[in-house]
Motif scaffolding. Structure first.
Motif, mmCIF file in Angstrom:
data_model
loop_
_atom_site.group_PDB
_atom_site.id
_atom_site.type_symbol
_atom_site.label_atom_id
_atom_site.label_comp_id
_atom_site.label_asym_id
_atom_site.label_seq_id
_atom_site.Cartn_x
_atom_site.Cartn_y
_atom_site.Cartn_z
ATOM 1 N N UNK A 531 -1.639 10.990 4.480
ATOM 2 C CA UNK A 531 -0.436 12.015 4.691
ATOM 3 C C UNK A 531 -0.339 12.033 6.154
ATOM 4 N N UNK A 532 1.072 11.647 6.697
ATOM 5 C CA UNK A 532 1.655 11.316 7.962
ATOM 6 C C UNK A 532 1.010 10.232 8.633
ATOM 7 N N UNK A 533 0.571 9.111 7.804
ATOM 8 C CA UNK A 533 0.062 7.817 8.230
ATOM 9 C C UNK A 533 0.115 6.711 7.233
ATOM 10 N N UNK A 534 -0.271 5.488 7.266
ATOM 11 C CA UNK A 534 -0.135 4.522 6.238
ATOM 12 C C UNK A 534 -1.547 3.881 6.521
ATOM 13 N N UNK A 535 -2.262 3.418 5.158
ATOM 14 C CA UNK A 535 -3.483 2.732 5.283
ATOM 15 C C UNK A 535 -2.803 1.241 5.369
ATOM 16 N N UNK A 536 -3.307 0.527 6.611
ATOM 17 C CA UNK A 536 -2.722 -0.652 6.883
ATOM 18 C C UNK A 536 -3.759 -1.805 6.634
ATOM 19 N N UNK A 537 -4.984 -1.629 6.250
ATOM 20 C CA UNK A 537 -6.004 -2.691 6.296
ATOM 21 C C UNK A 537 -7.109 -1.938 5.371
ATOM 22 N N UNK A 538 -7.910 -2.872 4.737
ATOM 23 C CA UNK A 538 -9.072 -2.472 4.095
ATOM 24 C C UNK A 538 -9.666 -3.817 3.769
ATOM 25 N N UNK A 539 -10.930 -3.938 4.400
ATOM 26 C CA UNK A 539 -11.671 -5.255 4.613
ATOM 27 C C UNK A 539 -13.157 -5.055 4.366
ATOM 28 N N UNK A 540 -13.762 -5.845 3.665
ATOM 29 C CA UNK A 540 -15.286 -5.504 3.278
ATOM 30 C C UNK A 540 -16.105 -5.641 4.365
ATOM 31 N N UNK A 541 -17.052 -5.016 4.524
ATOM 32 C CA UNK A 541 -17.865 -4.950 5.910
ATOM 33 C C UNK A 541 -18.755 -6.144 5.667
ATOM 34 N N UNK A 542 -18.958 -6.823 4.717
ATOM 35 C CA UNK A 542 -19.868 -8.110 4.498
ATOM 36 C C UNK A 542 -19.160 -8.987 3.467
ATOM 37 N N UNK A 543 -19.141 -10.184 3.462
ATOM 38 C CA UNK A 543 -18.488 -10.985 2.328
ATOM 39 C C UNK A 543 -19.084 -10.914 0.757
ATOM 40 N N UNK A 544 -18.246 -10.807 -0.027
ATOM 41 C CA UNK A 544 -18.628 -10.830 -1.407
ATOM 42 C C UNK A 544 -19.311 -9.558 -1.669
ATOM 43 N N UNK A 545 -19.181 -8.459 -1.265
ATOM 44 C CA UNK A 545 -19.704 -7.173 -1.658
ATOM 45 C C UNK A 545 -18.708 -6.091 -1.764
ATOM 46 N N UNK A 546 -18.938 -4.972 -2.764
ATOM 47 C CA UNK A 546 -17.843 -4.098 -3.047
ATOM 48 C C UNK A 546 -18.472 -2.718 -2.441
ATOM 49 N N UNK A 547 -19.587 -2.649 -1.769
ATOM 50 C CA UNK A 547 -20.019 -1.148 -1.478
ATOM 51 C C UNK A 547 -19.508 -0.705 -0.141
ATOM 52 N N UNK A 548 -19.178 -1.348 1.011
ATOM 53 C CA UNK A 548 -18.925 -0.885 2.130
ATOM 54 C C UNK A 548 -17.572 -1.573 2.620
ATOM 55 N N UNK A 549 -16.715 -0.838 3.123
ATOM 56 C CA UNK A 549 -15.412 -1.330 3.645
ATOM 57 C C UNK A 549 -15.037 -0.607 4.752
#
Length: 853
Positions: A531-549
């Motif tokens: 709200x009142x903004x835009x999500x501009x990026x989502x990147x993995x904290x480590x390659x080939x993992x789904x847990x941390x972004x």
């Protein structure tokens, strides 16, 4: 109308040259020096307007423009008093420009001293005698109108002493860096600060600061702060000083010290090795609870786990894999059968690292019993009909025929399910298989591979030499009735943002690292909302993992921003986040970040932090050539911890200096983002505009050698060919000199066959790589070539290290000359590091390089 030197003065006031020879003659007569003294043309007007001393340079300003004469003689006319306790100082050099003269004294006056300067034209010596001027010629100071500059005595000199920076203070001391700030004083009139330099050293407790060697960061003249990498744990004391440079002098601040009050990095413990085969081994370890700064480094993607192979003497560590900082297990592949290895697990955070105690492993011999193990077995399945997969890995890649139907239908069994697929991971090999199972219900599924007791049975798995599968691996995959819900939470969310377009970031962390595909676009564009903004990026904290972004949001205004991750009710929906076994995201985390309109401006600098850190890193690495950077990677040159940290921040930011950081630095040099001594701005016609550009343009036909890629064998090639010819002639002579027409009785040594060998490179399918670090062993390696690619080489004796950069693809990568191509088995090559287009390191174990003819 004519003026005194023969110039015509026009009505517009401009002087036009009317009679060139007359003007030249008039000026020459006016300025003509005579032999003898200069007392005849004295004046009463004071000639000196000011005298200022800055450092060792005394600047004199005269009342009128002065003729620039032979300064080597003029310096004898000046004396300076007051710097020494007694006696006078005569300048050692002099430079003149219009109304000013700059005298080099070779010593510095202290503030408060009374310094004067005098000038006596009679002390200016004549030039050496000539035939035309037997007594020489006299060149005292003259004005441009030809009159002499009069003598003066005891003219006062103003001492300009730059003031040092003050109030060195430290802040933001929690992470892998600290912020050092200082105050710039108002300088005296005439003192202009041109740049600021920060010097940093660290030493063990109990030792004094030693600034004979230090890390340096050169900043702009108005800089008042810098971010500096530090060590935690209280073992080291960091010392800093700030140096202000002026046009002629510099001044240092008082030395400030900083010591961490947090615990240092703790090493991984309990490293174990299991499931050892001829080519693989499973490593596992325990991560101790770390201090707050380590956790912050992990959250900022500045921490890594590395698996390193060490030589038997413990002196060399080759990185085999780079993992997320919370990894606790890894399978090492690509090992040789019947070989002893030493492995360490290393945790790095910022500039610090801590390595575990070594674990020793000896791989199985080729004749060892055949075993099997299951890998990457999911913890849960999704219920009836929801297939899952895992890997079956044998201890060796035994030859012979192993039909997939035998595995699928006879050797493997599944309680409460059915094995529906058995597929080789790589075509033509028997070692690794992907097994697919379809559950019959929501109950637990137990998968088992039966051991072989009779190689003649229909379900038997045996090697061609008669060694049967000696063990029976089994795994249980929990059904839906025993599943744990998938949840998510936000971490390190800032309390406030800086207003419109001031990006901020935080971490999204799921309760488990579930397998399967989770596209970043799904998180960025569908699952997350702001709200009142835009999500501009989502990147993995480590390659080939789904847990941390790492999630980045851009506010649209100064209002509060509310970020929400929607829970999933339907796994088929576009925004659904579900595990492969059908467990949907069960909660909906949300966070409110207050904007400036709510009175919070604490985070107004968030958007500029990364740029400021990058600028500071560029300043630290300034002047480093690619040759020097490559030599540091080879271990032939030492870079300070500060410079290594700066290169890593400008590169892949994985916590240590590696191949990706080097290639990133070379690219910045090429784009003129940095001053890199010895590197041409134009890389030449044989390369693309960038390494990444080269990766898309493909290989070029001509070989390019830059940096340390000196082709050291070119001047010796003729010698080698001559040596081989000499050997051949010696053999022929020994035979012919016997006087017989039969072969010699003594055997003749085999004639060497000098020439080139080739390194063949095999990357995994679909990888786009731009650089590889190789280690090549063997005698007499020379004249290394990498056609169409950049090449850097080590210069030290022993195994040759080399970096090949550009568009890497499968096939011939490097050619090198050897004394005898018949000695091929003596040459071995190892892939140490590989980097992709993002300068991130790949898993080197997935790459293969061999030496061929």
């Amino acid at each position: 109308m004519m003026n005194l030197i023969g110039q015509r003065t026009t009505p517009d006031g401009l002087a036009r040259l009317a009679r060139p020879w007359q003007a030249t003659l008039a000026l020459a007569l006016a300025l003509l020096p005579a032999a003898g003294t200069a007392t005849a043309q004295d004046t009463t007007s004071p000639p000196l307007k000011s005298a200022k001393l800055l450092g060792t340079e005394l600047t004199l300003t005269f009342d009128k423009p002065v003729v620039i004469g032979p300064t080597a003689l003029l310096v004898h006319g000046f004396t300076v008093d007051g710097i020494l306790n007694s006696g006078s100082v005569q300048p050692s050099a002099m430079d003149m420009d219009n109304r000013t003269a700059t005298l080099e004294l070779g010593m510095v006056a202290e503030p408060g001293q009374t310094v004067t300067v005098s000038y006596d034209p009679d002390k200016v010596p004549n030039t050496p005698p000539t035939a035309l001027y037997p007594k020489g010629r006299h060149f005292p100071l003259r004005y441009t109108d030809g009159t002499l500059v009069p003598a003066f005595t005891g003219a006062p000199v103003t001492i300009l002493a730059p003031k040092p920076a003050t109030d060195l203070t430290f802040s933001n001391e929690v992470g892998t860096t600290i912020d050092l700030s200082w105050t710039l004083p108002t300088q005296p009139e005439g003192v202009v600060v041109t740049s600021v330099e920060v010097h940093g050293v660290f030493t063990k407790r109990g030792r004094a600061a030693d600034f004979t060697s230090y890390g340096t960061a050169r900043l702009a003249a108005d800089a008042t702060s810098i971010t500096w990498p530090v060590f935690h744990g209280g073992v080291f004391i960091h010392y800093f000083r700030v140096r202000l440079y002026t046009d002629h002098h510099h001044v240092d601040s008082d030395i400030a010290s900083w010591t961490s009050d947090q615990e240092g990095l703790k090493r991984p413990t309990g490293v174990t090795a299991s499931n050892t085969t001829q080519t693989t081994v499973d490593l596992a370890w325990t991560l101790p609870e770390q201090a707050a700064w380590v956790k912050q480094a992990a959250a900022a993607d500045e921490a890594r786990i590395r698996i390193r192979e060490w030589e038997a003497d413990g002196t060399y560590g080759t990185t085999l894999a780079t993992l997320a900082p919370d990894a606790v297990a890894h399978t090492v592949t690509g090992l040789n059968a019947g070989t002893a290895y030493n492995f360490r697990v290393e945790l790095s955070a910022g500039s610090q690292f801590a390595a575990s105690k070594p674990v020793s492993v000896t791989t199985l011999d080729e004749s060892a019993p055949l075993t099997a193990a299951f890998h990457e077995v999911p913890a849960w399945h999704g219920g009836e009909g929801r297939e899952f997969s895992f890997e079956l890995r044998f201890s060796e890649n035994f030859p012979g025929r192993l039909p997939y139907k035998k595995l699928r239908d006879e050797a493997l069994s599944a309680t409460n399910g059915r094995v529906t697929g058995a597929k080789r991971v790589a075509q033509g090999q028997n070692q690794r298989w992907t097994i697919t199972v379809r559950p019959h219900s929501s109950e637990d599924v137990i998968v088992t591979l039966a051991a072989t007791t009779d190689c003649g049975a229909s379900d038997a798995i045996c090697t061609p030499d008669g060694r049967p599968l000696s063990n029976s691996p089994s795994a249980t995959v929990v059904g839906p009735s025993n599943r744990t819900p998938l949840t998510a939470a936000f971490h390190d969310v800032p309390a406030a943002h800086g207003g419109k377009d001031a990006d901020f970031s935080f971490e999204l962390r799921f309760s488990e690292n579930f397998p399967g595909r989770l596209p970043y676009k799904k998180l960025r564009d569908e699952a997350l909302s702001a709200t009142n903004g835009k999500v501009t990026r989502a990147r993995r904290a480590a390659p080939n993992q789904n847990q941390r972004w790492i999630i980045t949001v851009r506010p649209r205004s100064s209002e509060n921003v509310v970020v929400t991750l929607a829970a999933t009710t339907d796994c088929s929906a576009a925004a659904a986040i579900c595990t492969p076994d059908g467990r949907p995201l069960s909660n909906s985390p949300s966070a409110t970040i207050e904007g400036p309109s709510a009175g919070h401006v604490a985070n107004s600098d968030v958007a500029d932090d990364s740029l400021a850190l990058a600028d500071a890193a560029l300043a630290v690495a300034d002047g480093l050539s690619p040759d020097e950077a490559a030599a540091a990677l080879f271990g032939e040159r030492t870079l300070s911890e500060v410079r290594q940290s700066a290169l890593d921040r400008l590169g892949n930011r994985n916590g240590s200096y590696d191949l990706g950081d080097l290639l990133s630095w070379i690219e910045r040099c090429r784009r003129r983002e940095a001053r890199c001594e010895g590197t041409p701005a134009d890389p030449g016609p044989s390369s693309g505009a960038a390494l990444v550009g080269a990766a898309t343009a493909g290989r070029r036909g001509n070989s390019r050698r830059r940096g340390r890629s000196r082709v050291r064998g070119m001047r010796r090639r003729a010698g080698k060919a001559g040596w081989a010819l000499a050997m051949l002639l010696a053999a022929v002579t020994a035979w012919s000199c016997t006087g017989d027409s039969v072969a010699p009785t003594a055997p003749v040594a085999a004639v060497p066959n000098p020439g080139f060998l080739t390194i063949e490179f095999t990357p995994p399918p679909g990888h786009r790589d731009i650089g590889v670090l190789l280690r090549l062993k063997g005698p007499g390696i020379d004249n290394v070539r990498a056609s169409g690619l950049e090449l850097y080489q080590s210069e030290a004796s022993g195994p040759r290290q080399m970096i090949v950069a550009g568009a890497l693809s499968a096939g011939s990568l490097v050619r090198f000359e050897v004394p005898d191509r018949g000695q091929l088995p003596l040459y071995r090559v190892h892939v140490l590091e590989v980097t992709g287009e993002d300068y991130g390191l790949r898993d080197a174990a997935e790459y293969r390089a061999v030496v061929t003819r």
